[in-house]
Design a protein around this motif. Structure first.
Motif, mmCIF file in Angstrom:
data_model
loop_
_atom_site.group_PDB
_atom_site.id
_atom_site.type_symbol
_atom_site.label_atom_id
_atom_site.label_comp_id
_atom_site.label_asym_id
_atom_site.label_seq_id
_atom_site.Cartn_x
_atom_site.Cartn_y
_atom_site.Cartn_z
ATOM 1 N N GLU A 1 0.441 -1.543 -0.364
ATOM 2 C CA GLU A 1 -0.121 0.309 -0.162
ATOM 3 C C GLU A 1 0.839 1.403 -0.086
ATOM 4 N N SER A 2 1.665 1.505 0.417
ATOM 5 C CA SER A 2 3.046 2.557 1.046
ATOM 6 C C SER A 2 3.089 2.989 0.176
ATOM 7 N N PHE A 3 3.226 1.902 -0.857
ATOM 8 C CA PHE A 3 4.192 2.189 -2.115
ATOM 9 C C PHE A 3 2.967 2.802 -3.238
ATOM 10 N N GLY A 4 1.649 3.076 -3.602
ATOM 11 C CA GLY A 4 1.166 3.952 -4.201
ATOM 12 C C GLY A 4 0.538 5.383 -3.940
ATOM 13 N N ARG A 5 1.106 5.249 -2.520
ATOM 14 C CA ARG A 5 0.430 7.023 -2.248
ATOM 15 C C ARG A 5 2.474 7.481 -2.810
ATOM 16 N N GLN A 6 3.152 6.408 -2.136
ATOM 17 C CA GLN A 6 4.588 7.257 -2.327
ATOM 18 C C GLN A 6 4.848 7.753 -3.600
ATOM 19 N N TRP A 7 3.871 6.876 -4.480
ATOM 20 C CA TRP A 7 4.689 7.262 -6.448
ATOM 21 C C TRP A 7 3.929 8.314 -6.435
ATOM 22 N N ASN A 8 2.651 8.460 -5.747
ATOM 23 C CA ASN A 8 1.476 9.458 -6.483
ATOM 24 C C ASN A 8 1.603 11.285 -6.323
ATOM 25 N N ARG A 9 2.616 10.703 -5.123
ATOM 26 C CA ARG A 9 2.949 11.784 -4.309
ATOM 27 C C ARG A 9 3.894 13.041 -4.521
ATOM 28 N N TYR A 10 4.960 12.107 -5.084
ATOM 29 C CA TYR A 10 6.471 12.746 -4.314
ATOM 30 C C TYR A 10 6.459 12.963 -6.280
ATOM 31 N N GLU A 11 7.405 13.800 -6.388
ATOM 32 C CA GLU A 11 7.958 14.148 -7.940
ATOM 33 C C GLU A 11 9.470 14.020 -7.924
ATOM 34 N N VAL A 12 10.267 12.735 -8.547
ATOM 35 C CA VAL A 12 11.657 12.624 -8.246
ATOM 36 C C VAL A 12 12.330 11.754 -9.729
ATOM 37 N N VAL A 13 11.033 12.509 -10.920
ATOM 38 C CA VAL A 13 11.441 11.791 -12.141
ATOM 39 C C VAL A 13 12.833 13.257 -12.746
ATOM 40 N N HIS A 14 14.118 12.241 -12.889
ATOM 41 C CA HIS A 14 15.247 13.161 -13.590
ATOM 42 C C HIS A 14 16.009 12.657 -15.132
ATOM 43 N N ASP A 15 15.385 12.748 -15.770
ATOM 44 C CA ASP A 15 15.515 12.121 -16.742
ATOM 45 C C ASP A 15 17.068 11.338 -17.243
ATOM 46 N N ASP A 16 18.252 12.557 -16.818
ATOM 47 C CA ASP A 16 19.201 11.760 -17.025
ATOM 48 C C ASP A 16 19.648 11.475 -16.384
ATOM 49 N N GLU A 17 19.373 11.510 -14.637
ATOM 50 C CA GLU A 17 20.159 10.350 -14.310
ATOM 51 C C GLU A 17 19.311 9.281 -14.477
ATOM 52 N N ASP A 18 17.604 9.146 -14.485
ATOM 53 C CA ASP A 18 17.505 8.411 -14.518
ATOM 54 C C ASP A 18 17.712 6.932 -15.484
ATOM 55 N N ARG A 19 18.253 7.654 -16.637
ATOM 56 C CA ARG A 19 18.963 7.097 -17.805
ATOM 57 C C ARG A 19 20.088 6.135 -17.249
ATOM 58 N N ALA A 20 20.766 6.998 -16.767
ATOM 59 C CA ALA A 20 22.679 6.623 -16.331
ATOM 60 C C ALA A 20 22.382 5.971 -15.352
ATOM 61 N N THR A 21 21.159 5.578 -14.623
ATOM 62 C CA THR A 21 20.897 4.711 -13.862
ATOM 63 C C THR A 21 20.380 3.342 -14.163
ATOM 64 N N PHE A 22 19.465 3.422 -15.218
ATOM 65 C CA PHE A 22 18.775 2.439 -15.819
ATOM 66 C C PHE A 22 20.071 1.861 -15.865
ATOM 67 N N VAL A 23 21.157 2.398 -17.294
ATOM 68 C CA VAL A 23 22.419 1.282 -17.600
ATOM 69 C C VAL A 23 22.848 1.051 -16.698
ATOM 70 N N ALA A 24 23.125 1.306 -15.628
ATOM 71 C CA ALA A 24 24.315 1.449 -14.556
ATOM 72 C C ALA A 24 23.324 0.087 -14.511
ATOM 73 N N LYS A 25 22.068 0.030 -13.561
ATOM 74 C CA LYS A 25 21.767 -0.933 -12.747
ATOM 75 C C LYS A 25 21.246 -2.308 -13.934
ATOM 76 N N THR A 26 21.176 -2.501 -15.107
ATOM 77 C CA THR A 26 21.063 -3.202 -15.607
ATOM 78 C C THR A 26 22.304 -3.564 -16.575
ATOM 79 N N GLY A 27 22.625 -3.043 -16.909
ATOM 80 C CA GLY A 27 24.133 -3.649 -17.900
ATOM 81 C C GLY A 27 23.308 -3.122 -18.872
#
Ligand SMILES: C[S@@+](CC[C@H](N)C(=O)[O-])C[C@H]1O[C@@H](n2cnc3c(N)ncnc32)[C@H](O)[C@@H]1O
Length: 318
Positions: free
Chosen positions: A56-82
């Motif tokens: 349940e807490s994740f429904g609240r969390q993701w609908n409440r906070y704005e955490v998207v940063h495109d450059d950072e998210d792309r870099a994290t995707f590549v680092a965490k998936t290879g």
């Protein structure tokens, strides 16, 4: 506006109970399995196979906070998936536990055909985030009972998800079955820390997981404040976890994300490598953390970094 799920998604959806095809009943706004006389609602165009329950807490969390940063998210995707973004075009990709959808956006913009699955209403936030991407669809479902055929995705990734279920490995195995032979699977899970850190964390979380969301958020604001103070955010958070992300909303979201969920299991690299091997994966790679620096690497290798990961990627045997 039609509430119907996208046609190409509909053709791939299967009953999580018997694997049969599903039909969309527009009048009832539901997906129907005729054989089992069973139906699941479609709300805001998103098929719903679960309600939030212990997540349940994740429904609240993701609908409440704005955490998207495109450059950072792309870099994290590549680092965490290879996986490089240039490798994704046209592939069928599953984001297992998509939360607010930041990595669906990244992979969707790399022109993969993406399905984001989450147990909670976080899919609503994710769907709004990716509204400009017709190649990205969402389903609210349990990863242990995914409404898709086995061996139907080229790439499956899961970042910070499976350790939040009752049993991490049950989720790992269920999701692994969805990877095609020759397909790729990348999983990031929380790392097991030193015994004294684990004890302090368990004692703290015993209290925080039973708090109501507003009260916990007030506490997490204090943590997020500490995370902005140089030195404090490199020392005290080896004892009590709080986020040191440069952005205040991310610090609050990450800190809430740590203390709210009912389950939070920590794992070792050897353990996760064993799960990959047992599930028939090869070409296994242990991915290093994104951050560099001698002190960071030393504390990481000594398992002193709370909230750091165990990150493994592999390819399913053909
Ligand atoms: C920490 S969040 C990570 C979200 C996303 N991967 C990201 O990094 O932005 C974990 C997410 O996994 C989802 N989750 C955990 N266990 C799940 C399960 N068994 N089935 C579906 N979703 C699950 C939660 O609802 C939550 O949104």
């Amino acid at each position: 506006m039609s509430d119907a799920p996208d046609e190409s998604l509909l053709s791939r959806l299967r009953s999580p109970e018997n694997g049969r095809r599903l039909l969309h009943d527009e009048a009832r706004s539901a997906l129907v399995c005729a054989e089992a006389a069973r139906e699941w609602p479609v709300i805001a165009g998103i098929p719903r196979f679960t309600s939030s329950e212990h997540l349940e807490s994740f429904g609240r969390q993701w609908n409440r906070y704005e955490v998207v940063h495109d450059d950072e998210d792309r870099a994290t995707f590549v680092a965490k998936t290879g996986i490089e973004l240039s490798e994704l075009a046209g592939l069928k990709v599953l984001d297992a536990g998509c939360g607010g959808g930041r990595y669906c956006k990244v992979t969707g913009e790399a022109v993969a055909n993406v399905v984001g699955v989450d147990h909670t209403t976080a899919v609503e936030k994710a769907s709004r985030l990716c509204a400009h991407l017709p190649n990205v669809d969402f389903v609210q479902a349990d990863l242990k009972r995914l409404p898709f055929e086995d061996e139907s995705f080229d790439v499956v990734f899961s970042i910070g998800v499976m350790h939040h279920d009752v049993e991490t490995r049950a989720v790992f195995d269920a999701v692994a079955r969805k990877v095609k032979p020759g397909g790729r699977y990348a999983v990031w899970l929380y790392r097991r820390n030193q015994w004294w850190q684990e004890r302090i964390n368990t004692a703290l979380r015993r209290r925080t997981t039973s708090m109501d969301g507003d009260r916990l958020e007030r506490l997490c604001r204090i943590g997020a404040g500490l995370g902005a103070i140089p030195l404090v955010n490199k020392t005290l958070n080896k004892v009590v976890n709080f986020s040191a992300h440069p952005d205040a909303q991310n610090r609050l979201c990450d800190t809430f994300d740590w203390y709210a969920p009912a389950y939070q299991h920590h794992h070792t690299t050897d353990e996760v490598l064993g799960w990959f091997r047992d599930a028939g994966f090869e070409e296994l790679r242990v991915l290093p953390p994104e951050k560099t620096g001698r002190l960071y690497r030393w504390t990481y290798e000594k398992n002193l970094l709370i909230g750091s990961g165990v990150n493994v990627a592999g390819r399913r045997r053909r």
